[in-house]
Structure formats: C-alpha cells, structure tokens
Motif scaffolding. Structure first.
Motif, PDB file in Angstrom:
ATOM      1  N   GLY B 477      48.532  49.671  36.564  1.00  0.00           N
ATOM      2  CA  GLY B 477      49.802  50.398  36.536  1.00  0.00           C
ATOM      3  C   GLY B 477      50.648  49.917  37.693  1.00  0.00           C
ATOM      4  O   GLY B 477      50.830  48.721  37.917  1.00  0.00           O
ATOM      5  N   SER B 478      51.123  50.839  38.486  1.00  0.00           N
ATOM      6  CA  SER B 478      51.891  50.435  39.664  1.00  0.00           C
ATOM      7  C   SER B 478      51.023  50.429  40.916  1.00  0.00           C
ATOM      8  O   SER B 478      51.511  50.114  41.996  1.00  0.00           O
ATOM      9  N   GLY B 479      49.761  50.778  40.762  1.00  0.00           N
ATOM     10  CA  GLY B 479      48.870  50.800  41.912  1.00  0.00           C
ATOM     11  C   GLY B 479      48.082  49.506  42.070  1.00  0.00           C
ATOM     12  O   GLY B 479      48.133  48.618  41.237  1.00  0.00           O
ATOM     13  N   THR B 480      47.359  49.448  43.206  1.00  0.00           N
ATOM     14  CA  THR B 480      46.584  48.241  43.516  1.00  0.00           C
ATOM     15  C   THR B 480      45.133  48.620  43.781  1.00  0.00           C
ATOM     16  O   THR B 480      44.865  49.488  44.623  1.00  0.00           O
ATOM     17  N   LEU B 481      44.265  47.967  43.024  1.00  0.00           N
ATOM     18  CA  LEU B 481      42.836  48.144  43.282  1.00  0.00           C
ATOM     19  C   LEU B 481      42.372  46.943  44.092  1.00  0.00           C
ATOM     20  O   LEU B 481      42.501  45.801  43.664  1.00  0.00           O
ATOM     21  N   LEU B 482      41.848  47.230  45.270  1.00  0.00           N
ATOM     22  CA  LEU B 482      41.392  46.153  46.152  1.00  0.00           C
ATOM     23  C   LEU B 482      39.868  46.243  46.259  1.00  0.00           C
ATOM     24  O   LEU B 482      39.334  47.272  46.684  1.00  0.00           O
ATOM     25  N   VAL B 483      39.193  45.166  45.829  1.00  0.00           N
ATOM     26  CA  VAL B 483      37.730  45.157  45.901  1.00  0.00           C
ATOM     27  C   VAL B 483      37.330  44.174  46.994  1.00  0.00           C
ATOM     28  O   VAL B 483      37.649  42.983  46.927  1.00  0.00           O
ATOM     29  N   ILE B 484      36.668  44.681  47.993  1.00  0.00           N
ATOM     30  CA  ILE B 484      36.235  43.837  49.121  1.00  0.00           C
ATOM     31  C   ILE B 484      34.729  43.680  49.008  1.00  0.00           C
ATOM     32  O   ILE B 484      33.982  44.650  49.119  1.00  0.00           O
ATOM     33  N   ALA B 485      34.304  42.442  48.767  1.00  0.00           N
ATOM     34  CA  ALA B 485      32.899  42.205  48.462  1.00  0.00           C
ATOM     35  C   ALA B 485      32.081  42.003  49.723  1.00  0.00           C
ATOM     36  O   ALA B 485      31.355  41.033  49.884  1.00  0.00           O
TER      37      ALA B 485
END
Lengths: 318, 628
Positions: B477-485
């Motif tokens: 959508g307008s959001g941001t999913l940030l995945v830090i491995a």
C-alpha cells in the motif's frame, strides 16, 4: 609385325617355366624365337658360302640369291659359314642371389638365365659356332675350351643343369649361411689370359657388384677386341621393391637380416637401381658391347629378340 | 614439490598402452622375406631408415607425453614446498591490533622465521577484528615475512582467541610431529586470562606467547560505561550522567573527560584515574527547554600523562532521552535486544492493540501461534502508510509472518562457511548508518545467514556475499515493510556496537515520523570528533585510530576492552592436549584432508594442458615427417 612382337606373343614366361627340361626349353626358344631373324653374329671377308635356305619373312633382302630366283622362280637366301676362329664364352652367375624368385614371379632368375643360355648354345651349335660355358660361384667351373661338337654341347647343357641347385642344408635342414657367392675376383685371370682375342663374352648375372670393379676385370677384353654382352637378369621385386611398410628382409647370400620401411626408402632404392643399370650399359658400351636387361616377369625373349634384330639390322658395331 | 589433488586420474595412463602397442605391432613384421642382395640398401638408405626409426620413437614419446600430460592436467596438480611428513610445523599468530607496534611485530616474526629454518612449513595469521591468514604453508621464510609485512598494520582491535583456534585447525592439515603456535602480542587487552582453562587446542603440541623485545606493555584509558538518569527527559529536568572511566596503565593517569550532546561539548573535566582501576564521574546537564528531542551522547576521555608515550583515549557513544513523542512499537525481548538501549520503545504485547499514533513498528520476535495475528496487524499498520521493520529471527513463526507478505525462507541449513563474508550496501541509508566498513567485521560464523527469498516486487538494498539478501524493502500500500536479515541480539558482534547502530534507528524513526515512510536519503551527524591539534576524525568503524600520537578507541568489543595487561608469567600451556600428536598424524592421512589441502592451492592444470597441446603439435609435425 616385327619379329620381337611375334616372339613375345608366342612365348610367355609361364610357358617357359612349364617346359619339362632345359634342352626342350632351348629348342623351344631357338626354334620359336630365332626363326627368320637369326643370322650369324660374325660377317665379313672370312665368310664362306655353305648352302641355300628358303626365304622367310625377316631375312635380309641382300641375302636373297637372285640367280636362283631367276632360275626357279623361288626366293632362297644364301647361308654362309663363319670361320672356326669365332668363339663365344658364356659366364653364368650361379650365386645364391640368382636363385631369388619373388612369390608372384613364375620363374627364378637362374632358371631364366639357364634357358637363355641354353637357347643361345643351341643356336650356336646349329650354326657350328664354338662355344664354352662357365659357371661363376666361389670358384669358376666348366670347360674353357670352346667347342662346336655335339658332345661338348651336351656337356654344357649338363653343366647348366647343375646351376641353380638348392643351397646346401645344415644339420637342421635349413639353408647353410652364407650361401653361394659369386667371386668375381676369380674371373681376373680368365678375362686377362684364357679368353682368346676376338671372342664374344656373354655375362649372365644380376651384377651385384660395382661397375668400377667390373670394369677393371673386363678391361683386358677390350684390348683383345672381344665383344662383351651383359645379360642383366633381375626380378621385378628387385627392380621395383614392392611397397609394404616395415619389412624384414634376409639377404640370400649372407643370411643377414635387415628391417626397412619400403615406403620410406623405395624411391631411393629404385633410383639407385636405375643408376646401376645405366652404369652397366655405359660400361658395356665402353667395352664395345651391350647390356641387355631381362626382367623375369617379362616375355622371356622379347628384349633378346629386339636386340638380335637390331644387331641384324646394323651389324656388329665394331 | 609437485602434488596431485586427484591422483586417481593417473589411471588414464593406461591409455599409453594404445600407442605403445600400435608402435610395436607396426614395427614387428610377421615374416622375414628373402631378398637377393642388400647391394642397394647402402649406408645412405640405412641412415635414412635409422632417422625414420628415431622419428617414430619421438612420435611415440610425444603421444605418451600427451596422454601423460592430459592425465596430469586432470589430476589437479599443485605445487607445495612441503615435505610429505615434515619434522615440525609452525603457525605464527601476529597480534594486529593498534597497540602492537608494527615494526616490533615484523622484527619478532623475522627472528622467529630465521630460527625455524628451512624445510619446516610455516604459516601466519594476523589477528585483527577479523583475522587474515596467509594462503598456504610455505617453507620459505622470506615469503611469509613479506606477507606479514603487508598485512600486519591495523587500526583495529584484535581477536586473538579466534585466530589461535584457526591456527590450531591449520596445524591439523600438516602431519608434522611437532606443531607449534607462536603468538606475537604485546599482552595488552588479551582476554585469555578470563577464558576458561582446559584442553582447547586439538592439534597443536606447543603454544608460545612472545612479546616484542624492548617494548613494554602499555595500557590506556577508556570509557567503560555511561549511565544516565532519568531515562526519559522531561522539560526543565536536569540530566545526570555517570561515566565509568578505566585505566589500564600500571600507574595512575591524569585524564580529561569531555561530554558531548549532539556533537556539542557540554562539559569537560580533569581527573586522575588510579592504576589498573576505574573511577565513576558524574555530570549534570542543564534542563532543556521545550520539547526534548533525541540526543546523541558522547563521552571522550583523553590521557594527559605526557610521560606516557601513548596516552590512550576512548570515545563512547550513548543515547539520551529514549522517549519519543511518537512512540515506536516493539515486539521482542526487551532484555536480549539492544534496541531498547538506544530507542524509546513501546512494547507491543498484542498486535491488534497497536498505538495508532506510532509510525514505526519493529518486529523482532513473534510469540508461538501468533504469526497470523501479527501479519494481519502488520498489513493494517502498513495500509496506513507506516513502516514496519522486521528483524529476522530464525523461527517458524517469523517464516509464517513473512510468508503472508510473499517472502519465502529456505529452511535448509546454511552451508558451513569457513571464511568471513562481506556485506554489501547499496542504499544510501545503509551506507551512511550501517557503514560499509562494518562489512569487514561481519562474521557469519556466529549466526546463520538466512536465505530469505523476497517477492519480485521487493527492493534489495543490501546483500550478503553470494547474493543472499540482507535487507529487503517491500511496499505494501503506502507503507514500507523493511526486512533486516540480521539479528539484533547482543551475541552478534557487529550489531552490538550500537554506538554505530544508533543513528540508523534514530534516522529511521525520525524519517518515518516526518514523512510517513522511510526516507530516501539521510545524512550522518554526530560521528566526528575533534582531537587536540585540529584534525578532525570521522569515526566510521569500530577499532582504534591513531592521530597526532594519540589513540582513539571506538566502541571496542567489551571482551577486548575490559581486560588488563597479561602478566609476564602468563602461559597457555594448559590449552595443549597431550594426545594431540597422535591424533593429528592419523587424521591427516585421509584423502579428504588431501583434497582440502589441494582445494586451498592453485591448480596448475593449465601448465599440463599447454604441455599436452605442445606435445600434440610436435607429434603432428614429427608424424608428418616420419613414415610409419
């Protein structure tokens, strides 16, 4: 149709090889080949009339007796008799190398040479020409006195029969090595002293010696005004060296073995052979004679017949 | 000496029988043909024949050589000057930390290499924050000396313990009777005395600790810890900051302590720190007017002892005022993660009860059975144009949670990695805040490198070696999913240097708060120090920095900084296992070890391939001349 072609047609190597004995071979050759072309080798002032003979194709026109023709309307030629001084010496190489016959050949060199010698002896005997036969191996055998008698002719044919005998066997029934070797050096006193002047010397051999050496041996004959004829007899394999890759040869005279690649050295070998033949011819010419090459796979007397015809046409060279 | 990695390929030499048989068969005629005379087979022709025979033998040799070279090329040839069973083998471990003088390390290693002598395999390790090892065992001391000279200089701290264990493993490759580890260290901040004793080494039969001659061990000063109160600043409330200052010198050291807030000096004080001890110094900051923002704190200690050749300084970063006007949601273990130390977090127990005013939600741990609820809540959170930062944890719940966003995780175990992997940062945010240099001390040995497969719509701003995604960014959508491995646990060495890590989360939180999403470009502030003398230093990586004859230690790992000098009598003899000699000799004989040794060396197959081609050319040329 010339004479040599006719002879070549009527007598092949295979036919000659099938003939039962040497005297028969000689008669066959002399009758079949020399009919019509033979003439005495010696012609000149010392020739005496002997008889008339019916003209046959090939006789010289000059020999036709036109007086007989005018009287009987038949063509006869005059036959002359040569002086008794005409001697012919046959020296037959009876070394082990002359026994060679390649598996595809119909006749061995020695048999080829024996038939030639026998035919010429018969021819000479019929013409009452004196002849002598010598066999050359480690020693020289045979009578040195030329004779035109029937007895000596038979003796010479018997001597010819001894030529070409199989080599001596060892205890293990294998040929003894080294075999018979032609000691040409033993011929030096023969040529220098024993052969009279103005003789014909016929050498029947494969001539495995250097022409320079042979020249030294034969030079006395030149001084004696002898005619020297080389009958160089060889097998087709000797001349052409059939290609066959790596081949192991065993020399007939010494028994030495040598492995060669025929494909590699064949060309050089054939060139050396040709050069040797040319050198022999040059040597024979220098001695006032000729060198005639006989390959055992060729019709036996085609070359010989051609040579005789040439002699008949141009006469003796000297 | 030439060795073979796969000598089984020499079974291919059986092919040599083919040209040999051909040669012999073609050479030997079956029958002997009679021939009248060799009159014309004169010397010239015989010589020609002999020359041809020689050519054929040469052709045969070329064919045999061609096949042999081909087999050798496949057999993995490599060169090694090591005898099959040397008498002794040595691994030199050089302390590459700043405190170890480079010249002294070189002099020490040169003397040691000279004493070892020829024909004894040697190898070297320079221990830094990570360690680097020379490529292989060699017997030429000059080569090793050159390698040490090229690698000894460092401005980092050293991890000798890891280096020694690696040296022990290297000795396992050599079937020598005596296997030695020689450590060159100035005995400064070496943590051995705090490590548990016992048979730690498996293959070494001797371990020596050597100090460079003529250089006395030296200590330094450092800021051990900084505490501040209250944790959440209120308007007009003074801040009390207590810094623990340590002295590793043998004598008391005068020092100057300076306190910075947002890179602005707010306090400076002179004091004396007792020898091999510490003092606690308390600072009180004046109250801040208005809304109190995040504050970057920095405590710097400088030695004032001019007689001391190296007055050691230390810098310690810390966060002040973790409270934010806009809360940051956090799902994880507050005790294990360092994030609560640097960010004003609001623990989120139930995902469906998220504070609607929060713009950033950090998900570090998901309780069993709550993956669906978390993913549902996260989707709602993202639909509002906010940012959800997921810090990877290797659990099934985390996999299920990410699966809801089309992320896949390969659950098979990561292949064992024997070397340090680098991390690559493509995004400005990571370049600036996570620091490119941090990649050099990234150790995948200490945790599994997760193999997360992002959906094709996701951006991957950072990668591990092997193109394994390190940071993934997915628009929902307008959001941001940030995945830090990478986990943020305190056991992970790179992330625990939170002084460097702090600005990243700070910027992320601020950026999210201001624009409702992750900022595209951020700049660093607060990482520059101004030592006396004028030259500025940009502290961009952990370790020690030398400027103007002074050492600046930045966020050194605790295990290195909290240990004093080792006594002269200290030895590591009790690490040696008495059964090490017999064990190593037997294990080395395995083909696996041989292959492992070969794999670490250059395969010289090209030499033999070229030789084979050359022989083939010669063979072609000769066989054209030879008549077979």
């Amino acid at each position: 149709m010339n004479a040599s072609a006719r002879i070549g047609d009527c007598l092949s190597v295979e036919e000659l090889a099938r003939l039962p004995d040497l005297s028969f071979q000689a008669r066959y050759l002399a009758d079949g080949m020399l009919q019509g072309i033979h003439a005495s080798m010696q012609r000149g002032c010392s020739i005496e009339f002997k008889e008339h003979r019916k003209y046959t194709l090939g006789d010289r026109i000059q020999d036709i007796d036109w007086k007989v023709y005018a009287r009987f309307d038949r063509m006869h030629v005059r036959i002359h008799e040569v002086d008794a001084n005409l001697n012919t010496f046959f020296l037959l190489d009876n070394s082990e190398s002359m026994m060679y016959r390649n598996p595809e050949a119909a006749i061995a060199k020695i048999n080829y040479a024996r038939a030639l010698a026998a035919a010429m002896l018969l021819l000479l005997y019929r013409q009452k020409d004196a002849a002598a036969l010598l066999l050359l191996e480690e020693e020289i055998s045979g009578s040195l006195r030329p004779s035109a008698s029937l007895r000596s002719h038979e003796n010479m044919l018997n001597l010819l029969l001894t030529a070409g005998a199989p080599p001596a066997l060892t205890e293990n029934n294998v040929p003894r090595m080294p075999g018979r070797v032609a000691r040409w050096d033993r011929t030096e006193p023969l040529f220098a002293e024993k052969i009279p002047s103005r003789s014909i010397v016929v050498l029947l051999s494969d001539f495995y010696l250097r022409p320079e050496e042979l020249k030294l041996l034969l030079s006395p004959l030149r001084e004696k005004q002898c005619e020297v004829l080389f009958f160089h007899i060889f097998d087709q394999q000797e001349r052409d060296l059939f290609p066959g890759g790596n081949t192991k040869f065993q020399e007939a005279e010494t028994g030495a073995k040598r492995m060669v690649n025929v494909d590699l050295i064949g060309e050089d070998y054939r060139r050396l052979f040709r050069e040797h033949m040319a050198a022999l011819a040059q040597l024979a010419r220098s001695l006032g004679g000729e060198s005639i090459s006989f390959c055992t796979n060729e019709p036996p007397l085609s070359a010989f017949g051609a040579w005789l015809k040439a002699r008949q046409r141009y006469g003796r060279r000297r | 000496m030439l060795h073979w990695g796969f000598p089984g390929f020499f079974a291919g030499l059986l092919l040599i029988a083919a040209p040999l048989l051909l040669h012999l068969l073609k050479r030997r005629p079956k029958t002997v043909l009679p021939f009248p005379s060799f009159f014309f087979l004169n010397d010239k022709l015989v010589r020609k024949q002999q020359r041809n025979n020689l050519l054929k033998i040469l052709v045969l040799c070329c064919r045999i050589g061609f096949l042999s070279a081909l087999a050798a090329a496949f057999a993995w040839p490599y060169f090694s000057g090591i005898a099959p069973r040397p008498e002794s083998a040595t691994v030199l471990v050089v302390d590459g930390s700043f405190s170890m003088p480079e010249r002294a390390a070189l002099a020490l290693s040169s003397a040691e290499l000279s004493s070892i002598g020829a024909a004894h395999p040697m190898r070297a390790i320079v221990a830094k924050t990570t360690f680097s090892a020379s490529p292989e065992f060699v017997t030429e001391g000059s080569m090793l000396r050159k390698w040490i000279a090229e690698n000894a200089s460092s401005e980092e701290t050293s991890k000798l313990y890891s280096a020694i264990l690696a040296a022990d493993a290297m000795l396992g490759e050599i079937p020598a009777q005596k296997r030695r580890i020689v450590i060159f260290s100035d005995r400064q901040k070496v943590p051995f005395q705090n490590l548990p004793r016992g048979k730690k080494l498996r293959f070494a039969t001797q371990i020596l600790l050597r100090t460079p001659p003529g250089t006395a061990p030296r200590g330094n000063l450092s800021v051990g810890m900084v505490h501040f109160a209250p944790e959440v600043l209120e308007e007009k409330t003074p801040v009390e900051i207590r810094a623990t200052l340590c002295n590793f010198n043998d004598r008391e050291s005068p020092a100057e302590v300076e306190l910075f807030v947002n890179n602005r000096s707010v306090a400076r004080r002179n004091l004396t720190v007792p020898p091999r001890g510490s003092v606690e110094e308390c600072f009180t900051l004046p109250p801040v007017a208005g809304e109190v923002p995040f504050l970057d704190g920095k405590c710097v200690i400088r030695g004032l002892d001019r007689d001391n050749a190296i007055a050691a300084d230390d810098v310690f970063y810390f966060a002040i005022n973790r409270r934010s006007t806009v809360p940051i949601l956090f799902s994880g273990d507050m005790r294990q993660s360092f994030l609560p130390d640097v960010l004003p977090l609001q623990a989120l127990k139930a995902p469906d009860k998220a504070d609607p005013s929060a713009n950033l939600w950090i998900v570090e741990k998901i309780s069993p059975g709550e993956a669906k609820a978390f993913s549902r809540a996260a989707k709602q959170f993202l639909q509002q144009g906010k940012c959800c930062a997921v810090v990877w944890e290797n659990t099934q719940e985390m996999c299920d949670f990410l699966g809801a966003f089309d992320f896949r995780v390969r659950r098979r175990s990561t292949p064992e990695v024997r070397k340090f992997e680098m991390i690559r940062f493509d995004h400005r945010l990571f370049q600036d805040y996570l620091k490119v240099n941090a990649g050099s001390w990234f150790e995948p040995l200490f945790f599994d490198v997760p193999q997360i497969v992002p959906p094709h719509t996701a951006a991957v701003p950072a990668l591990f070696t092997g193109n394994l995604p390190a940071v993934m960014e997915q628009k929902e959508g307008s959001g941001t999913l940030l995945v830090i491995a990478a986990a943020t646990g305190k056991n992970h060495s790179n992330w625990q240097t939170f002084g460097n890590f702090l600005p990243f989360w700070r910027a992320l939180a601020e950026g999210v708060k201001q624009s409702g999403g992750m900022p595209e470009h951020l700049t660093v502030n607060g990482s520059t120090v101004f030592p006396p003398g004028g030259e500025s230093i940009r502290l961009v990586k952990a370790g020690n920095v030398l400027r103007m004859g002074k050492q600046y230690s930045v966020n050194v790992p605790a295990i290195e900084s909290e240990n004093a000098l080792l006594p002269e009598t200290f030895t590591l003899d009790d690490w040696i296992d008495p059964n090490a000699a017999g064990r190593a000799a037997g294990e080395h004989r395995s083909s696996r070890t041989v292959l492992s040794a070969a794999a670490n060396r250059q395969n010289h197959w090209k030499i033999f391939l070229w030789a084979a081609l050359l022989l083939l050319l010669v063979e072609t040329a000769l066989s054209n001349k030879a008549v077979c």
